[in-house]
Each structure stands twice: as structure tokens, then as C-alpha cells.
Design a protein around this motif. Structure first.
Motif, PDB file in Angstrom:
ATOM      1  N   TYR A  49      -8.699  -8.706   1.208  1.00  0.00           N
ATOM      2  CA  TYR A  49      -7.933  -8.666  -0.229  1.00  0.00           C
ATOM      3  C   TYR A  49      -7.067  -7.717  -0.438  1.00  0.00           C
ATOM      4  O   TYR A  49      -6.305  -7.642  -1.471  1.00  0.00           O
ATOM      5  CB  TYR A  49      -9.232  -8.541  -0.964  1.00  0.00           C
ATOM      6  N   GLY A  50      -6.902  -6.522   0.355  1.00  0.00           N
ATOM      7  CA  GLY A  50      -5.756  -5.617   0.111  1.00  0.00           C
ATOM      8  C   GLY A  50      -5.987  -5.105  -1.433  1.00  0.00           C
ATOM      9  O   GLY A  50      -7.205  -4.463  -1.495  1.00  0.00           O
TER      10      GLY A  50
ATOM     11  N   PHE B 181     -12.732   8.072   4.372  1.00  0.00           N
ATOM     12  CA  PHE B 181     -13.200   7.191   3.425  1.00  0.00           C
ATOM     13  C   PHE B 181     -13.154   5.867   3.606  1.00  0.00           C
ATOM     14  O   PHE B 181     -12.343   5.275   4.413  1.00  0.00           O
ATOM     15  CB  PHE B 181     -12.031   7.416   2.156  1.00  0.00           C
ATOM     16  N   LEU B 182     -14.311   5.204   3.332  1.00  0.00           N
ATOM     17  CA  LEU B 182     -14.698   3.948   3.845  1.00  0.00           C
ATOM     18  C   LEU B 182     -14.880   2.882   2.841  1.00  0.00           C
ATOM     19  O   LEU B 182     -15.460   3.107   1.836  1.00  0.00           O
ATOM     20  CB  LEU B 182     -15.786   3.756   4.734  1.00  0.00           C
ATOM     21  N   VAL B 183     -14.191   1.660   2.966  1.00  0.00           N
ATOM     22  CA  VAL B 183     -14.647   0.433   2.011  1.00  0.00           C
ATOM     23  C   VAL B 183     -14.951  -0.781   2.707  1.00  0.00           C
ATOM     24  O   VAL B 183     -14.480  -0.993   3.931  1.00  0.00           O
ATOM     25  CB  VAL B 183     -13.235   0.135   1.261  1.00  0.00           C
ATOM     26  N   HIS B 184     -16.091  -1.442   2.386  1.00  0.00           N
ATOM     27  CA  HIS B 184     -16.446  -2.431   2.857  1.00  0.00           C
ATOM     28  C   HIS B 184     -17.287  -3.519   1.847  1.00  0.00           C
ATOM     29  O   HIS B 184     -17.840  -2.948   0.827  1.00  0.00           O
ATOM     30  CB  HIS B 184     -17.392  -2.303   4.049  1.00  0.00           C
ATOM     31  N   ALA B 185     -17.357  -4.674   1.737  1.00  0.00           N
ATOM     32  CA  ALA B 185     -18.229  -5.789   1.151  1.00  0.00           C
ATOM     33  C   ALA B 185     -19.109  -6.118   1.947  1.00  0.00           C
ATOM     34  O   ALA B 185     -19.116  -6.548   3.155  1.00  0.00           O
ATOM     35  CB  ALA B 185     -17.190  -6.829   0.501  1.00  0.00           C
TER      36      ALA B 185
ATOM     37  N   ILE C  45       0.909  -1.245   0.138  1.00  0.00           N
ATOM     38  CA  ILE C  45      -0.051   0.169   0.099  1.00  0.00           C
ATOM     39  C   ILE C  45       0.860   1.200   0.053  1.00  0.00           C
ATOM     40  O   ILE C  45       0.582   2.157  -0.482  1.00  0.00           O
ATOM     41  CB  ILE C  45      -0.892  -0.030   1.264  1.00  0.00           C
ATOM     42  N   ALA C  46       1.847   1.174   0.795  1.00  0.00           N
ATOM     43  CA  ALA C  46       2.851   2.427   0.586  1.00  0.00           C
ATOM     44  C   ALA C  46       3.616   2.636  -0.777  1.00  0.00           C
ATOM     45  O   ALA C  46       3.758   3.659  -1.019  1.00  0.00           O
ATOM     46  CB  ALA C  46       3.996   2.001   1.812  1.00  0.00           C
ATOM     47  N   ARG C  47       3.693   1.500  -1.525  1.00  0.00           N
ATOM     48  CA  ARG C  47       4.235   1.724  -2.897  1.00  0.00           C
ATOM     49  C   ARG C  47       3.088   2.259  -3.600  1.00  0.00           C
ATOM     50  O   ARG C  47       3.371   2.985  -4.523  1.00  0.00           O
ATOM     51  CB  ARG C  47       4.765   0.456  -3.362  1.00  0.00           C
ATOM     52  N   TRP C  48       1.775   1.823  -3.458  1.00  0.00           N
ATOM     53  CA  TRP C  48       0.789   2.434  -4.069  1.00  0.00           C
ATOM     54  C   TRP C  48       0.862   3.922  -3.982  1.00  0.00           C
ATOM     55  O   TRP C  48       0.326   4.466  -4.809  1.00  0.00           O
ATOM     56  CB  TRP C  48      -0.488   1.676  -3.639  1.00  0.00           C
ATOM     57  N   ALA C  49       0.770   4.319  -2.647  1.00  0.00           N
ATOM     58  CA  ALA C  49       0.602   5.847  -2.292  1.00  0.00           C
ATOM     59  C   ALA C  49       2.130   6.454  -2.932  1.00  0.00           C
ATOM     60  O   ALA C  49       1.750   7.409  -3.377  1.00  0.00           O
ATOM     61  CB  ALA C  49       1.022   6.030  -0.796  1.00  0.00           C
ATOM     62  N   ALA C  50       3.133   5.984  -3.149  1.00  0.00           N
ATOM     63  CA  ALA C  50       4.293   6.556  -3.802  1.00  0.00           C
ATOM     64  C   ALA C  50       4.171   6.698  -5.297  1.00  0.00           C
ATOM     65  O   ALA C  50       4.323   7.678  -5.812  1.00  0.00           O
ATOM     66  CB  ALA C  50       5.420   5.731  -3.277  1.00  0.00           C
TER      67      ALA C  50
ATOM     68  N   THR D 161     -15.037  -5.488  -5.314  1.00  0.00           N
ATOM     69  CA  THR D 161     -14.112  -4.861  -4.505  1.00  0.00           C
ATOM     70  C   THR D 161     -12.652  -4.536  -5.294  1.00  0.00           C
ATOM     71  O   THR D 161     -12.020  -3.575  -4.809  1.00  0.00           O
ATOM     72  CB  THR D 161     -13.878  -5.518  -3.077  1.00  0.00           C
ATOM     73  N   ASP D 162     -12.537  -5.274  -6.221  1.00  0.00           N
ATOM     74  CA  ASP D 162     -11.298  -4.818  -7.276  1.00  0.00           C
ATOM     75  C   ASP D 162     -11.385  -3.362  -7.379  1.00  0.00           C
ATOM     76  O   ASP D 162     -10.127  -2.653  -7.784  1.00  0.00           O
ATOM     77  CB  ASP D 162     -11.317  -5.674  -8.499  1.00  0.00           C
ATOM     78  N   ALA D 163     -12.494  -2.630  -7.598  1.00  0.00           N
ATOM     79  CA  ALA D 163     -12.479  -1.320  -7.788  1.00  0.00           C
ATOM     80  C   ALA D 163     -12.098  -0.215  -6.944  1.00  0.00           C
ATOM     81  O   ALA D 163     -11.944   0.794  -7.225  1.00  0.00           O
ATOM     82  CB  ALA D 163     -13.880  -0.969  -8.499  1.00  0.00           C
ATOM     83  N   TRP D 164     -11.765  -0.748  -5.718  1.00  0.00           N
ATOM     84  CA  TRP D 164     -11.698   0.061  -4.536  1.00  0.00           C
ATOM     85  C   TRP D 164     -10.238   1.125  -4.637  1.00  0.00           C
ATOM     86  O   TRP D 164     -10.618   2.295  -4.248  1.00  0.00           O
ATOM     87  CB  TRP D 164     -11.820  -0.377  -3.304  1.00  0.00           C
ATOM     88  N   PRO D 165      -9.190   0.627  -5.148  1.00  0.00           N
ATOM     89  CA  PRO D 165      -8.138   1.570  -5.193  1.00  0.00           C
ATOM     90  C   PRO D 165      -8.538   2.496  -6.158  1.00  0.00           C
ATOM     91  O   PRO D 165      -7.976   3.838  -5.854  1.00  0.00           O
ATOM     92  CB  PRO D 165      -6.900   0.374  -5.811  1.00  0.00           C
ATOM     93  N   ALA D 166      -8.964   2.379  -7.176  1.00  0.00           N
ATOM     94  CA  ALA D 166      -9.331   3.706  -8.318  1.00  0.00           C
ATOM     95  C   ALA D 166     -10.144   4.580  -7.367  1.00  0.00           C
ATOM     96  O   ALA D 166     -10.014   5.753  -7.499  1.00  0.00           O
ATOM     97  CB  ALA D 166      -9.722   2.998  -9.448  1.00  0.00           C
TER      98      ALA D 166
END
Length: 273
Positions: free
Chosen positions: A224-225, A184-188, A38-43, A233-238
Motif C-alpha cells: 500500500y505504500g 521501526f516496523l510496520v505490518h498488517a 516516500i522521498a517527498r514525504w521525507a522532504a 494501515t492508513d495510520a502508519w505514516p503518522a
């Protein structure tokens, strides 16, 4: 604390920063899937990503009981804010992000940031604000009340039969105020950690005028990270990236340059503080 910096980073920057707390039920830490990755995603999004290792309880020990993890989370925010000049960080754009039990910890950091804790009496950084500027809670444990609680996490952080006052204190949905930062919240809906946790947090934020976004997906389960599993839930990072942009907490996208701490020279190592 593991620091990950974007391409083109320099100490003179004023980048957003994201302190990330992996999940693991306050028993272990999913540090790679819900921390380093996740830190790499942020970078990659121009932020300084910080994977934080906080204390947890293994077997029957009590090291991860409250307030231990919260002390670590607050200290991570304080250290980031204290060293903004060295880290190239904007002191008004330091957020927290957590997964599962780490989401509970991030939610406590966002709601109990001004709570006086006697364990911090001798902390030389106690005068540095521990308030996050935003929080991102991914399939989080939130409440400690029996109706929707994740019993495993509750047992580790406050015990199976907590005092009612402790139960309330460690239920972030009961600690939201108008001063709580945006959420910001994510849940299934099929998550083993009931999605009622995120719904309770969303309602508390709305009731207190706190900007909040809940992405509630029909399927995806838990843990699932950022893995792609063929679920909604695959869409949550976008969605998270778009939320950061809308809230003004993102930076121009960039490829990660590595995880060296500034001033260490090489760009391929990881520096822990």
C-alpha cells in the motif's frame, strides 16, 4: 540515487537523511509508490529524502543475487555520508527505509553493515562507514528460513535451495546484535508476506537490547505504500513521523522545494548519482 530536499534547505544544514529502497520482490522496483513518493514525504518533514535504485533480477538473470543489492544499499549510505557537506546532512542521522523486499534489503543494511564483502575490496569508499543510524522496515520480508519466508523474494536473492550458511546470513533477524541501530516496523496481520517476519525482527531486537517499535495492524494487506485505502494501515505514516520525532531523527516540517541536486541550480529536476 534521486535526492529530494526540503524547503529552506541549504548546504550548511545538518539534516537527517533517509535512503529509501522500494519493494518489488528483487524482480522490479516500485520506484514511484515506494521510492519517489516516500522521498517527498521525507522532504516534507525536513529531511533529505533519497530514493535508491538497486540491482534486481528480471526473468532468469542473476544480477540481483546476493550480495549485489546489499552492495548498492551500502554504497548509497556511504555516498550520503561521504558528501554530507554538499548534501546538508548530519552524518550521524542517516537512516534506511525499505518496503517488502526493499525492507529486507534495509534490514540487511542495518545488520550486515560491518560484514566484510570481497566484492568491495577495490571500493574507494570502503573506509566510509556503511552503518545506518536507524532503519524503518515497512511490511518487510525478513527471514529466509522456510517457516515464514516469502519464497519469491528468497528465490531471487539467494535461490530456492541456498546453502544453510547463506540462508542464515541473509536472515536479518539472525544477524541482529547490540550494535544494530534502532528499528521501526510496520505490518498488517492479513499481509501475504507473513507478519511473522516483523515479529521475528522485533523479538531479535528486544533480545539484543536494540530500541524497536512494531506497529501491527489488523488489516491492510500488502504493497500500500502511503496510499489511503480505508484500512488501519492508513495510520502508519503518522506513526512513523512520530517515531522519528521521538528518536531525534526528524527535522521541523517543511514543504518540499523540489528534487534538484545541490549546485545544479534549478529546483524542479531530479539528479541521479
Amino acid at each position: 540515487m534521486q535526492f529530494h530536499f526540503p524547503a529552506g534547505w541549504k548546504p550548511q544544514d545538518k539534516r537527517p537523511a533517509l535512503c529509501i529502497f522500494p519493494g518489488g520482490g528483487y524482480t522490479l522496483l516500485a520506484i514511484e509508490k515506494e521510492g519517489t513518493r516516500i522521498a517527498r514525504w521525507a522532504a516534507e518533514r525536513g529531511m533529505v529524502g533519497i530514493a535508491v535504485k538497486y540491482r534486481v533480477s528480471q526473468e532468469n538473470d542473476a544480477i540481483g543475487k546476493f550480495p549485489g543489492p546489499l552492495l548498492d544499499a551500502r554504497q548509497a549510505v556511504r555516498l550520503t555520508r561521504k558528501h554530507v557537506a554538499k548534501l546538508g546532512v548530519n552524518p550521524r542521522k542517516i537512516g534506511v527505509m525499505g518496503f517488502s523486499a526493499g525492507g529486507h534489503l534495509a534490514a540487511m543494511a542495518a545488520t550486515l553493515w560491518n560484514r566484510a564483502l570481497p566484492e568491495e575490496a577495490g571500493n574507494p569508499l570502503k573506509s566510509v562507514s556503511a552503518r545506518p543510524d536507524f532503519s524503518m522496515l515497512i511490511y518487510p520480508v525478513i527471514t529466509m528460513t522456510p517457516k515464514a519466508v516469502h519464497h519469491g523474494s528468497r528465490n531471487k536473492i539467494i535461490g530456492p535451495k541456498p546453502d544453510p550458511a547463506m540462508e542464515k546470513l541473509c536472515s536479518p533477524e539472525q544477524q541482529v546484535t547490540p550494535h544494530t541501530p534502532p528499528v521501526f516496523l510496520v505490518h498488517a496481520q492479513d499481509d501475504g508476506v507473513s507478519c511473522a517476519n516483523s515479529q521475528l525482527m522485533e523479538k531479535a531486537c528486544r533480545d539484543n537490547g536494540v530500541p524497536v517499535t512494531l506497529r501491527l495492524y489488523s488489516r491492510g494487506g500488502h504493497g500500500y505504500g502511503m496510499e489511503k485505502r480505508g484500512n488501519p494501515t492508513d495510520a502508519w505514516p503518522a506513526a512513523a513521523g512520530q517515531w522519528l520525532k521521538e528518536q531525534g531523527f526528524s527535522a521541523p516540517p517543511a514543504a518540499p522545494r523540489g528534487s534538484a541536486f545541490p549546485g545544479e541550480g534549478a529546483s524542479s529536476g531530479t539528479r541521479r548519482e
